[in-house]
Design a protein around this motif. Structure first.
Motif, PDB file in Angstrom:
ATOM      1  N   VAL A   2       0.834  -1.192   0.000  1.00 57.54           N
ATOM      2  CA  VAL A   2       0.000   0.000   0.000  1.00 57.54           C
ATOM      3  C   VAL A   2       0.873   1.248   0.000  1.00 57.54           C
ATOM      4  CG1 VAL A   2      -1.796   1.296   1.193  1.00 57.54           C
ATOM      5  CG2 VAL A   2      -1.847  -1.210   1.198  1.00 57.54           C
ATOM      6  N   ALA A   3       1.799   1.317   0.937  1.00 58.93           N
ATOM      7  CA  ALA A   3       2.698   2.458   1.041  1.00 58.93           C
ATOM      8  C   ALA A   3       3.893   2.073   1.887  1.00 58.93           C
ATOM      9  CB  ALA A   3       1.989   3.672   1.647  1.00 58.93           C
ATOM     10  N   SER A   4       5.022   2.671   1.610  1.00 57.82           N
ATOM     11  CA  SER A   4       6.214   2.467   2.406  1.00 57.82           C
ATOM     12  C   SER A   4       6.952   3.781   2.572  1.00 57.82           C
ATOM     13  CB  SER A   4       7.136   1.410   1.783  1.00 57.82           C
ATOM     14  OG  SER A   4       7.639   1.842   0.536  1.00 57.82           O
ATOM     15  N   LEU A   5       7.750   3.840   3.621  1.00 58.29           N
ATOM     16  CA  LEU A   5       8.479   5.059   3.949  1.00 58.29           C
ATOM     17  C   LEU A   5       9.819   4.668   4.531  1.00 58.29           C
ATOM     18  CD1 LEU A   5       8.576   8.144   4.243  1.00 58.29           C
ATOM     19  CD2 LEU A   5       7.397   7.885   6.427  1.00 58.29           C
ATOM     20  N   SER A   6      10.890   5.119   3.898  1.00 59.50           N
ATOM     21  CA  SER A   6      12.221   4.832   4.376  1.00 59.50           C
ATOM     22  C   SER A   6      12.607   5.805   5.477  1.00 59.50           C
ATOM     23  CB  SER A   6      13.235   4.897   3.232  1.00 59.50           C
ATOM     24  OG  SER A   6      13.352   6.221   2.738  1.00 59.50           O
ATOM     25  N   SER A   7      13.692   5.491   6.163  1.00 63.17           N
ATOM     26  CA  SER A   7      14.137   6.340   7.258  1.00 63.17           C
ATOM     27  C   SER A   7      14.599   7.712   6.790  1.00 63.17           C
ATOM     28  CB  SER A   7      15.260   5.647   8.036  1.00 63.17           C
ATOM     29  OG  SER A   7      16.368   5.379   7.192  1.00 63.17           O
ATOM     30  N   ASP A   8      14.977   7.853   5.515  1.00 66.68           N
ATOM     31  CA  ASP A   8      15.390   9.145   4.988  1.00 66.68           C
ATOM     32  C   ASP A   8      14.260   9.893   4.288  1.00 66.68           C
ATOM     33  OD1 ASP A   8      17.219   7.954   2.017  1.00 66.68           O
ATOM     34  OD2 ASP A   8      15.166   7.660   2.691  1.00 66.68           O
ATOM     35  N   GLY A   9      13.029   9.403   4.414  1.00 67.31           N
ATOM     36  CA  GLY A   9      11.880  10.143   3.941  1.00 67.31           C
ATOM     37  C   GLY A   9      11.337   9.770   2.581  1.00 67.31           C
ATOM     38  N   ARG A  10      11.925   8.825   1.911  1.00 71.75           N
ATOM     39  CA  ARG A  10      11.416   8.414   0.608  1.00 71.75           C
ATOM     40  C   ARG A  10      10.144   7.602   0.762  1.00 71.75           C
ATOM     41  NH1 ARG A  10      16.408   5.302  -1.675  1.00 71.75           N
ATOM     42  NH2 ARG A  10      16.445   4.735   0.541  1.00 71.75           N
ATOM     43  N   THR A  11       9.171   7.873  -0.090  1.00 75.03           N
ATOM     44  CA  THR A  11       7.883   7.195  -0.034  1.00 75.03           C
ATOM     45  C   THR A  11       7.622   6.419  -1.308  1.00 75.03           C
ATOM     46  OG1 THR A  11       6.709   9.138  -0.891  1.00 75.03           O
ATOM     47  CG2 THR A  11       6.905   8.917   1.506  1.00 75.03           C
ATOM     48  N   ASN A  12       6.802   5.412  -1.173  1.00 77.04           N
ATOM     49  CA  ASN A  12       6.359   4.626  -2.303  1.00 77.04           C
ATOM     50  C   ASN A  12       4.901   4.257  -2.052  1.00 77.04           C
ATOM     51  OD1 ASN A  12       6.438   3.206  -4.728  1.00 77.04           O
ATOM     52  ND2 ASN A  12       7.183   1.326  -3.761  1.00 77.04           N
ATOM     53  N   TYR A  13       4.026   4.540  -3.019  1.00 78.74           N
ATOM     54  CA  TYR A  13       2.606   4.274  -2.885  1.00 78.74           C
ATOM     55  C   TYR A  13       2.121   3.394  -4.012  1.00 78.74           C
ATOM     56  CZ  TYR A  13       2.159   8.141   0.472  1.00 78.74           C
ATOM     57  OH  TYR A  13       2.270   8.977   1.562  1.00 78.74           O
ATOM     58  N   ALA A  14       1.190   2.523  -3.686  1.00 82.57           N
ATOM     59  CA  ALA A  14       0.447   1.846  -4.730  1.00 82.57           C
ATOM     60  C   ALA A  14      -0.389   2.865  -5.488  1.00 82.57           C
ATOM     61  CB  ALA A  14      -0.453   0.768  -4.131  1.00 82.57           C
ATOM     62  N   ASP A  15      -0.612   2.607  -6.770  1.00 87.25           N
ATOM     63  CA  ASP A  15      -1.393   3.541  -7.566  1.00 87.25           C
ATOM     64  C   ASP A  15      -2.774   3.790  -6.966  1.00 87.25           C
ATOM     65  OD1 ASP A  15      -0.139   2.437 -10.824  1.00 87.25           O
ATOM     66  OD2 ASP A  15       0.646   3.884  -9.391  1.00 87.25           O
ATOM     67  N   SER A  66       3.220   8.253   7.119  1.00 86.90           N
ATOM     68  CA  SER A  66       4.121   9.099   7.877  1.00 86.90           C
ATOM     69  C   SER A  66       4.821   8.256   8.927  1.00 86.90           C
ATOM     70  CB  SER A  66       3.380  10.276   8.521  1.00 86.90           C
ATOM     71  OG  SER A  66       2.375   9.820   9.402  1.00 86.90           O
ATOM     72  N   ARG A  67       5.880   8.821   9.490  1.00 90.63           N
ATOM     73  CA  ARG A  67       6.708   8.033  10.391  1.00 90.63           C
ATOM     74  C   ARG A  67       7.335   8.925  11.445  1.00 90.63           C
ATOM     75  NH1 ARG A  67      11.587   4.016   8.234  1.00 90.63           N
ATOM     76  NH2 ARG A  67      12.462   3.484  10.280  1.00 90.63           N
ATOM     77  N   ASP A  68       7.344   8.421  12.648  1.00 95.45           N
ATOM     78  CA  ASP A  68       8.068   9.041  13.741  1.00 95.45           C
ATOM     79  C   ASP A  68       9.280   8.159  13.992  1.00 95.45           C
ATOM     80  OD1 ASP A  68       9.109   9.929  16.179  1.00 95.45           O
ATOM     81  OD2 ASP A  68       7.143  10.508  16.932  1.00 95.45           O
ATOM     82  N   ASN A  69      10.425   8.566  13.467  1.00 95.90           N
ATOM     83  CA  ASN A  69      11.616   7.731  13.557  1.00 95.90           C
ATOM     84  C   ASN A  69      12.074   7.525  14.998  1.00 95.90           C
ATOM     85  OD1 ASN A  69      11.917   7.250  10.772  1.00 95.90           O
ATOM     86  ND2 ASN A  69      13.016   9.181  10.483  1.00 95.90           N
ATOM     87  N   ALA A  70      11.923   8.551  15.822  1.00 95.58           N
ATOM     88  CA  ALA A  70      12.346   8.435  17.208  1.00 95.58           C
ATOM     89  C   ALA A  70      11.545   7.377  17.947  1.00 95.58           C
ATOM     90  CB  ALA A  70      12.233   9.778  17.914  1.00 95.58           C
ATOM     91  N   LYS A  71      10.277   7.237  17.595  1.00 93.51           N
ATOM     92  CA  LYS A  71       9.407   6.263  18.244  1.00 93.51           C
ATOM     93  C   LYS A  71       9.292   4.965  17.464  1.00 93.51           C
ATOM     94  CE  LYS A  71       6.468   9.724  20.493  1.00 93.51           C
ATOM     95  NZ  LYS A  71       5.078  10.214  20.655  1.00 93.51           N
ATOM     96  N   ASN A  72       9.913   4.915  16.285  1.00 94.51           N
ATOM     97  CA  ASN A  72       9.767   3.754  15.409  1.00 94.51           C
ATOM     98  C   ASN A  72       8.299   3.399  15.199  1.00 94.51           C
ATOM     99  OD1 ASN A  72      12.441   3.151  14.627  1.00 94.51           O
ATOM    100  ND2 ASN A  72      12.840   2.140  16.587  1.00 94.51           N
ATOM    101  N   THR A  73       7.526   4.413  14.896  1.00 91.41           N
ATOM    102  CA  THR A  73       6.100   4.261  14.671  1.00 91.41           C
ATOM    103  C   THR A  73       5.747   4.792  13.288  1.00 91.41           C
ATOM    104  OG1 THR A  73       5.598   4.472  17.032  1.00 91.41           O
ATOM    105  CG2 THR A  73       3.792   4.845  15.491  1.00 91.41           C
ATOM    106  N   VAL A  74       4.954   4.039  12.558  1.00 94.31           N
ATOM    107  CA  VAL A  74       4.512   4.444  11.241  1.00 94.31           C
ATOM    108  C   VAL A  74       2.991   4.533  11.244  1.00 94.31           C
ATOM    109  CG1 VAL A  74       4.402   2.088  10.302  1.00 94.31           C
ATOM    110  CG2 VAL A  74       4.778   4.040   8.762  1.00 94.31           C
TER     111      VAL A  74
END
Length: 120
Positions: free
Chosen positions: A48-61, A70-78
């Motif tokens: 459906v969607a992904s988000l890397s630690s450096d902010g890159r996103t990928n979405y299904a059409d 979205s992601r909170d890297n400090a909390k490791n929560t997406v």
């Protein structure tokens, strides 16, 4: 070892919104990417969607323009904000995390899944 716990699924009417959350417990291991997949009965699990630690996103059409990851890297929560939901979005949604520790192979982890049902 990484443990993922999803929450936020439920039953909504078409056109409604849901926000899914996934919290990761990592025991200090850095997570490289997190994402959301979904699987309907009898069908393959798809991104459906992904988000890397450096902010890159990928979405299904099918998700572009309606869903936001979205992601909170400090909390490791997406999070996955889902708007304008359609009945075809009905599926079990799974949180995914990837790690690539130094001097080790890439690892993939999955949550238990949370049901999203969209009524017409």
């Amino acid at each position: 070892q990484v443990q993922l716990v999803e929450s936020g699924g439920g039953l909504v009417q078409a056109g409604g919104s849901l926000r899914l959350s996934c919290a990761a417990s990592t025991s200090g291991v850095r997570i490289d990417a997190m994402g959301w997949y979904r699987q309907a009965p009898g069908k393959q699990r798809t991104l459906v969607a992904s988000l890397s630690s450096d902010g890159r996103t990928n979405y299904a059409d099918s998700a572009k323009g309606r869903f936001t990851i979205s992601r909170d890297n400090a909390k490791n929560t997406v999070y996955l904000q889902m708007n304008s939901l359609k009945p075809e979005d009905t599926a079990v949604y799974y949180c995914n995390a990837e790690t690539f520790p130094p001097f080790d192979r890439r690892h993939y982890y999955w949550g238990q899944g949370t049901q999203v049902t969209v009524s017409s």
